[in-house]
Design an enzyme around this catalytic site. Sequence first.
Site, PDB file in Angstrom:
ATOM      1  N   PHE B 131       0.851  -1.186   0.000  1.00  0.00           N
ATOM      2  CA  PHE B 131       0.000   0.000   0.000  1.00  0.00           C
ATOM      3  C   PHE B 131       0.887   1.236   0.000  1.00  0.00           C
ATOM      4  CE2 PHE B 131      -4.507   0.999   0.644  1.00  0.00           C
ATOM      5  CZ  PHE B 131      -5.076  -0.212   0.314  1.00  0.00           C
ATOM      6  N   GLN B 251      -7.575  14.931   3.576  1.00  0.00           N
ATOM      7  CA  GLN B 251      -6.938  14.090   2.563  1.00  0.00           C
ATOM      8  C   GLN B 251      -7.803  13.895   1.326  1.00  0.00           C
ATOM      9  OE1 GLN B 251      -6.203   9.632   3.258  1.00  0.00           O
ATOM     10  NE2 GLN B 251      -4.166  10.514   3.111  1.00  0.00           N
ATOM     11  N   HIS B 253      -8.035  11.496  -1.902  1.00  0.00           N
ATOM     12  CA  HIS B 253      -7.531  10.220  -2.405  1.00  0.00           C
ATOM     13  C   HIS B 253      -7.349  10.360  -3.912  1.00  0.00           C
ATOM     14  CE1 HIS B 253      -7.132   5.992  -3.254  1.00  0.00           C
ATOM     15  NE2 HIS B 253      -7.207   5.683  -1.980  1.00  0.00           N
ATOM     16  N   LEU B 263     -14.651   5.621  -4.556  1.00  0.00           N
ATOM     17  CA  LEU B 263     -13.252   5.251  -4.378  1.00  0.00           C
ATOM     18  C   LEU B 263     -12.877   3.972  -5.108  1.00  0.00           C
ATOM     19  CD1 LEU B 263     -10.789   6.236  -2.649  1.00  0.00           C
ATOM     20  CD2 LEU B 263     -11.200   4.171  -1.369  1.00  0.00           C
ATOM     21  N   GLU B 266      -6.666   1.982  -3.101  1.00  0.00           N
ATOM     22  CA  GLU B 266      -5.233   1.981  -3.345  1.00  0.00           C
ATOM     23  C   GLU B 266      -4.717   0.555  -3.541  1.00  0.00           C
ATOM     24  OE1 GLU B 266      -3.361   5.218  -1.147  1.00  0.00           O
ATOM     25  OE2 GLU B 266      -2.015   3.683  -0.363  1.00  0.00           O
ATOM     26  N   ARG B 297      -0.677   9.494  -0.493  1.00  0.00           N
ATOM     27  CA  ARG B 297      -1.801  10.061  -1.236  1.00  0.00           C
ATOM     28  C   ARG B 297      -1.664  11.529  -1.556  1.00  0.00           C
ATOM     29  NH1 ARG B 297      -6.283   6.687   2.216  1.00  0.00           N
ATOM     30  NH2 ARG B 297      -5.696   4.712   1.261  1.00  0.00           N
ATOM     31  N   HIS B 363     -11.475  12.446   0.934  1.00  0.00           N
ATOM     32  CA  HIS B 363     -11.503  11.092   1.468  1.00  0.00           C
ATOM     33  C   HIS B 363     -11.464  11.005   2.987  1.00  0.00           C
ATOM     34  CE1 HIS B 363     -10.988   6.819   1.178  1.00  0.00           C
ATOM     35  NE2 HIS B 363      -9.844   6.840   1.839  1.00  0.00           N
ATOM     36  N   ARG B 405      -2.454  10.867   6.178  1.00  0.00           N
ATOM     37  CA  ARG B 405      -2.575   9.492   6.655  1.00  0.00           C
ATOM     38  C   ARG B 405      -2.148   8.511   5.580  1.00  0.00           C
ATOM     39  NH1 ARG B 405      -6.439   5.435   5.932  1.00  0.00           N
ATOM     40  NH2 ARG B 405      -7.947   6.782   4.900  1.00  0.00           N
TER      41      ARG B 405
HETATM   42  C1  LIG Z   1     -14.357   4.415   0.348  1.00  0.00           C
HETATM   43  C2  LIG Z   1     -13.407   4.380   1.497  1.00  0.00           C
HETATM   44  C3  LIG Z   1     -12.456   3.370   1.585  1.00  0.00           C
HETATM   45  C4  LIG Z   1     -11.581   3.320   2.655  1.00  0.00           C
HETATM   46  N1  LIG Z   1     -10.680   2.303   2.722  1.00  0.00           N
HETATM   47  C5  LIG Z   1      -9.863   2.231   3.798  1.00  0.00           C
HETATM   48  C6  LIG Z   1      -8.944   1.161   3.924  1.00  0.00           C
HETATM   49  O1  LIG Z   1      -8.869   0.268   3.085  1.00  0.00           O
HETATM   50  N2  LIG Z   1      -8.152   1.125   5.013  1.00  0.00           N
HETATM   51  C7  LIG Z   1      -8.199   2.081   5.972  1.00  0.00           C
HETATM   52  O2  LIG Z   1      -7.460   1.996   6.942  1.00  0.00           O
HETATM   53  N3  LIG Z   1      -9.069   3.092   5.877  1.00  0.00           N
HETATM   54  C8  LIG Z   1      -9.901   3.200   4.819  1.00  0.00           C
HETATM   55  N4  LIG Z   1     -10.779   4.242   4.736  1.00  0.00           N
HETATM   56  C9  LIG Z   1     -10.920   5.164   5.854  1.00  0.00           C
HETATM   57  C10 LIG Z   1     -11.766   4.541   6.941  1.00  0.00           C
HETATM   58  O3  LIG Z   1     -12.711   3.694   6.372  1.00  0.00           O
HETATM   59  C11 LIG Z   1     -12.507   5.575   7.778  1.00  0.00           C
HETATM   60  O4  LIG Z   1     -11.630   6.518   8.232  1.00  0.00           O
HETATM   61  C12 LIG Z   1     -13.145   4.883   8.967  1.00  0.00           C
HETATM   62  O5  LIG Z   1     -14.018   3.889   8.526  1.00  0.00           O
HETATM   63  C13 LIG Z   1     -13.867   5.790   9.916  1.00  0.00           C
HETATM   64  O6  LIG Z   1     -14.433   4.967  10.924  1.00  0.00           O
HETATM   65  P1  LIG Z   1     -15.199   5.532  12.168  1.00  0.00           P
HETATM   66  O7  LIG Z   1     -15.569   4.389  13.024  1.00  0.00           O
HETATM   67  O8  LIG Z   1     -14.416   6.625  12.777  1.00  0.00           O
HETATM   68  O9  LIG Z   1     -16.461   6.214  11.560  1.00  0.00           O
HETATM   69  P2  LIG Z   1     -17.594   5.704  10.495  1.00  0.00           P
HETATM   70  O10 LIG Z   1     -17.378   4.320  10.048  1.00  0.00           O
HETATM   71  O11 LIG Z   1     -17.699   6.780   9.519  1.00  0.00           O
HETATM   72  O12 LIG Z   1     -18.841   5.657  11.410  1.00  0.00           O
HETATM   73  C14 LIG Z   1     -19.452   6.799  11.915  1.00  0.00           C
HETATM   74  C15 LIG Z   1     -20.650   6.357  12.656  1.00  0.00           C
HETATM   75  O13 LIG Z   1     -21.208   7.463  13.341  1.00  0.00           O
HETATM   76  C16 LIG Z   1     -22.570   7.541  13.075  1.00  0.00           C
HETATM   77  N5  LIG Z   1     -22.952   8.927  13.187  1.00  0.00           N
HETATM   78  C17 LIG Z   1     -22.408  10.005  12.573  1.00  0.00           C
HETATM   79  N6  LIG Z   1     -23.046  11.119  12.949  1.00  0.00           N
HETATM   80  C18 LIG Z   1     -23.987  10.747  13.838  1.00  0.00           C
HETATM   81  C19 LIG Z   1     -24.965  11.429  14.574  1.00  0.00           C
HETATM   82  N7  LIG Z   1     -25.139  12.743  14.485  1.00  0.00           N
HETATM   83  N8  LIG Z   1     -25.776  10.724  15.362  1.00  0.00           N
HETATM   84  C20 LIG Z   1     -25.656   9.380  15.460  1.00  0.00           C
HETATM   85  N9  LIG Z   1     -24.751   8.683  14.794  1.00  0.00           N
HETATM   86  C21 LIG Z   1     -23.929   9.352  13.986  1.00  0.00           C
HETATM   87  C22 LIG Z   1     -22.735   6.942  11.713  1.00  0.00           C
HETATM   88  O14 LIG Z   1     -24.030   6.477  11.519  1.00  0.00           O
HETATM   89  C23 LIG Z   1     -21.748   5.806  11.774  1.00  0.00           C
HETATM   90  O15 LIG Z   1     -22.305   4.713  12.424  1.00  0.00           O
HETATM   91  C24 LIG Z   1     -11.642   4.303   3.652  1.00  0.00           C
HETATM   92  C25 LIG Z   1     -12.572   5.309   3.553  1.00  0.00           C
HETATM   93  C26 LIG Z   1     -13.421   5.380   2.475  1.00  0.00           C
HETATM   94  C27 LIG Z   1     -14.334   6.540   2.361  1.00  0.00           C
END
Ligand SMILES: Cc1cc2nc3c(=O)[nH]c(=O)nc-3n(C[C@H](O)[C@H](O)[C@H](O)COP(=O)(O)OP(=O)(O)OC[C@H]3O[C@@H](n4cnc5c(N)ncnc54)[C@H](O)[C@@H]3O)c2cc1C
Lengths: 251, 590
Positions: B131, B251, B253, B263, B266, B297, B363, B405
């Site tokens: 990666f 960031q 992507h 997306l 990568e 990135r 991203h 990141r």
């Molecule tokens: C397409 C894509 C691919 C990616 N691929 C990778 C990868 O391969 N490897 C890697 O390390 N990272 C990757 N990332 C980054 C990573 O996925 C994210 O940074 C990470 O998933 C964020 O996780 P989280 O638990 O912080 O939040 P999220 O998974 O975004 O969850 C947020 C949660 O909060 C809830 N929420 C938000 N606001 C409220 C509110 N007001 N009230 C109640 N609930 C709320 C939502 O419903 C959700 O359940 C990728 C990101 C994207 C966009």
Amino acid sequence: MLVTLRVFRLDPTRESEPHYDEFSMEAKPWERILDCLNRVRWEQDPSLAFRSSCGHGICGSDGMLINGVCGLACQRLVKEYPEGLITLEPLPNFQVIRDLVVDLDPFYQKYEKVKPYLITGEQAPERERLQSPSEREVYDEAIRCILCACCTAACPITPKQSEFLGPAALLRAFRYLFDSRDQASRERMEILDREQGIWGCKGHGLCTRVCPKEIDVRKWLGRTKKRLHDARIAAGSQQELSTDTGGQGPA
Amino acid sequence: MLGWPYWKKNSSWRIALEKFHDALIIGSGMAGLRAAVELAQETSVAVVSKVFPTRSHSGAAQGGITAALGNEEEDHWEWHMFDTVKGSDYLADQDAVEIMVRDAPRAILELEHMGVPFSRNHRGLIAQRAFGGHTRDFGKAPVKRACYASDRTGRVIVDTLYEQCLKMGVVFYPEFLLLDLIFQKQRCVGAWLLDISRGEALRVWAKSVLIATGGAGRLFRTTSNCFGNTGDGLAVVLCHGIPLQDMEFVQFHPTGLRGVGILLSEAARGEGGVLRNGLGERFMARYAPQILDLAPRDIVSRAILKEIREGRGVEGQPYVHLDLTGLGEKRIKERLWEVASFARIYGGVDASLEPIPVEPTCHYFMGGIPTDPDGRVLGDGKQSPVQGLFAAGECACVSVHGANRLGCNSLLDLVVFGRRAAKAMAECIKEAPDLPPQDMGEPHKPERLQKLLQARGPETVPGIRQDLQGLLMDHCSVFRDEKGLLAALEGVLELQQRFTRLGLGGGGRSFDLEVVEALELEHMLVVARVVVESALCRKESRGAHFREDHPQRNDALFLKHTLVFYDGQEVRIDWKPVKITRFPPKERTY
Ligand SMILES: Cc1cc2nc3c(=O)[nH]c(=O)nc-3n(C[C@H](O)[C@H](O)[C@H](O)COP(=O)(O)OP(=O)(O)OC[C@H]3O[C@@H](n4cnc5c(N)ncnc54)[C@H](O)[C@@H]3O)c2cc1C
Ligand code: FES
């Protein structure tokens, strides 16, 4: 091109019968149906209710009936409907909460019934549990499932037999039953070995036809049936399961 | 006959009540769920989410999760640490990075033990792949460090964690939205929620609260993020006088599908895909001669836009090609099934035969709620924890990603710091005061909800939101300068004014998405404001923050974290030093 969405509308707190509203707009051929729905909400009628989240077929939020076929609104593009009239209705076999939003609680409850988690008897080893690429390959397709409920909504058995676990839950059961790391085969087969379980499936295959992740659901349910069948034979009985054939451990 | 003989005659099947929990987690992405699994072993825990848990944005993560497991080739946590620090352009706090990378192998094995179906190598071990920015021997050559499950790594981990929660009896409030946090005597004691399916507010009391609401990619017109990534948690915390840290680092992507921003992981380049400009050149050779397409990135995104600016986009258009045609159909099917399916469905391209048109897409937010390595929210951004309040995941900033990141380090961040936050919450719960008595009477609804329900002005949510997304895209994305940022700031202030003249249909009923989006927009405006103000203050270029008017990194003045405060009117900026332990800042080349 000109697109007309014919959308099922119902607010059960205020109305006793649903009706259909039509919304027309100019749309580009590669726009998603979900884009069109959003545009309805943003430009024409903010009260329209539907679910969505990722917008590209990974979260499973926006399952609905699109011209009579279960699918994800974010995966269907306008150009697939050259006649320009697209009818959108909620997933069948579920209660409507409002417009295109259905109550999926019964769906999730069935999914919980199959014990959708790895069960192992022993203490976890220090390193990973070994699993060969071919053992992993067995359920590679099944883990594409995003719980969108399209298969279960399309399945013709459910309306007749409301307790039937349905294809999504059965597929999840397959995923764990065939995971070489899992050691609860017997427990799992007991849950499945009944008419509301795997035998409820009559192999119609509509699940496979509508699956947005192109999973051959019917095939994997077939594999599950065979596993149960073989287990019965191994136990020397056509009636009842009394042997554990799973959890052979790492290769 | 319509075919739907069943519908709910009465949508108030859930009874409005106050609720009481030991631990309340806002957000069911990977950070929230990992924390829930940890807490459920000890105490009663509830998880709130805008969407059903498995629909959370973490499920969209494709490529993988990092750990120096060494399953494919030699690897060490020190190498992982060096890469992360260098990738961050030396803005990451090195003590936190060390905690993360040292814990990584344990965290991955734990996921495997829970049942995550990682892809395997021929020895039966968890498979790993290359990666961006991950190298051996402190930068010498790419190394295979990302553990993966085909290209649906995020989804299968979220599914597994959710299933563990089911097994352990965690309480879920799906389709509930955080409206506000409740504080008593400087202590966080719960939250106000909007029950989306009923259109009613609910008050939940808790002894400790975790914010795990994810990022805010929806601030920008082109993004890989889900619709719900509107920075809710960030805004709510900020409005309670708590600062946000390093918000200028957003960031982009490099490989978003052209036009839609979806997306293409990568992993596509990790598996051997290459970027080509309109002349068919593998142009990354000009920008990162050693690791080419696997550069971090920020570097690749700028390279793509530079090629386009200099007239080498494909057919003179603002995009380049991601070329997977050399990989072969079998490898694509095995390891990049989702990527290929996105290209086919949304781009009309068969990835094994033709190159895929791509452009950078918003991203990830490196900045967020400042916490210590145990997830305690720092009320002054520096050292004073707010009692009862924790944050983890993309909305938090322990500062392991600094100014940029590296791929697959986010998922690692979520599981490592989600778990650590949960452990600290369990401690906090033990000494927390009792929750209030059960019969507190009918609570008053939060004012902001009441106000929105009665809003009858001329402005609309989509109108303001579209202008906001355009503004940030044009002036605050990959390339920035003072003139543009000032224009963005002025624009955001004007949009905040327009928001006060909003008009809604006055639904307030089940699934009133207009109210939901209005609440989200209010959050987006606040977050946009602090992103722009932070970017204005940082007069240097570092990681994802590139100022054309200050193109060099300036360690003498800016080797420090930004803290931004907001009192509802004015923004105030403060700074704090970066923790440097093992790797002193050096020039960053690849
Ligand atoms: C397409 C894509 C691919 C990616 N691929 C990778 C990868 O391969 N490897 C890697 O390390 N990272 C990757 N990332 C980054 C990573 O996925 C994210 O940074 C990470 O998933 C964020 O996780 P989280 O638990 O912080 O939040 P999220 O998974 O975004 O969850 C947020 C949660 O909060 C809830 N929420 C938000 N606001 C409220 C509110 N007001 N009230 C109640 N609930 C709320 C939502 O419903 C959700 O359940 C990728 C990101 C994207 C966009
Ligand atoms: S919106 Fe996520 S699957 Fe359609």
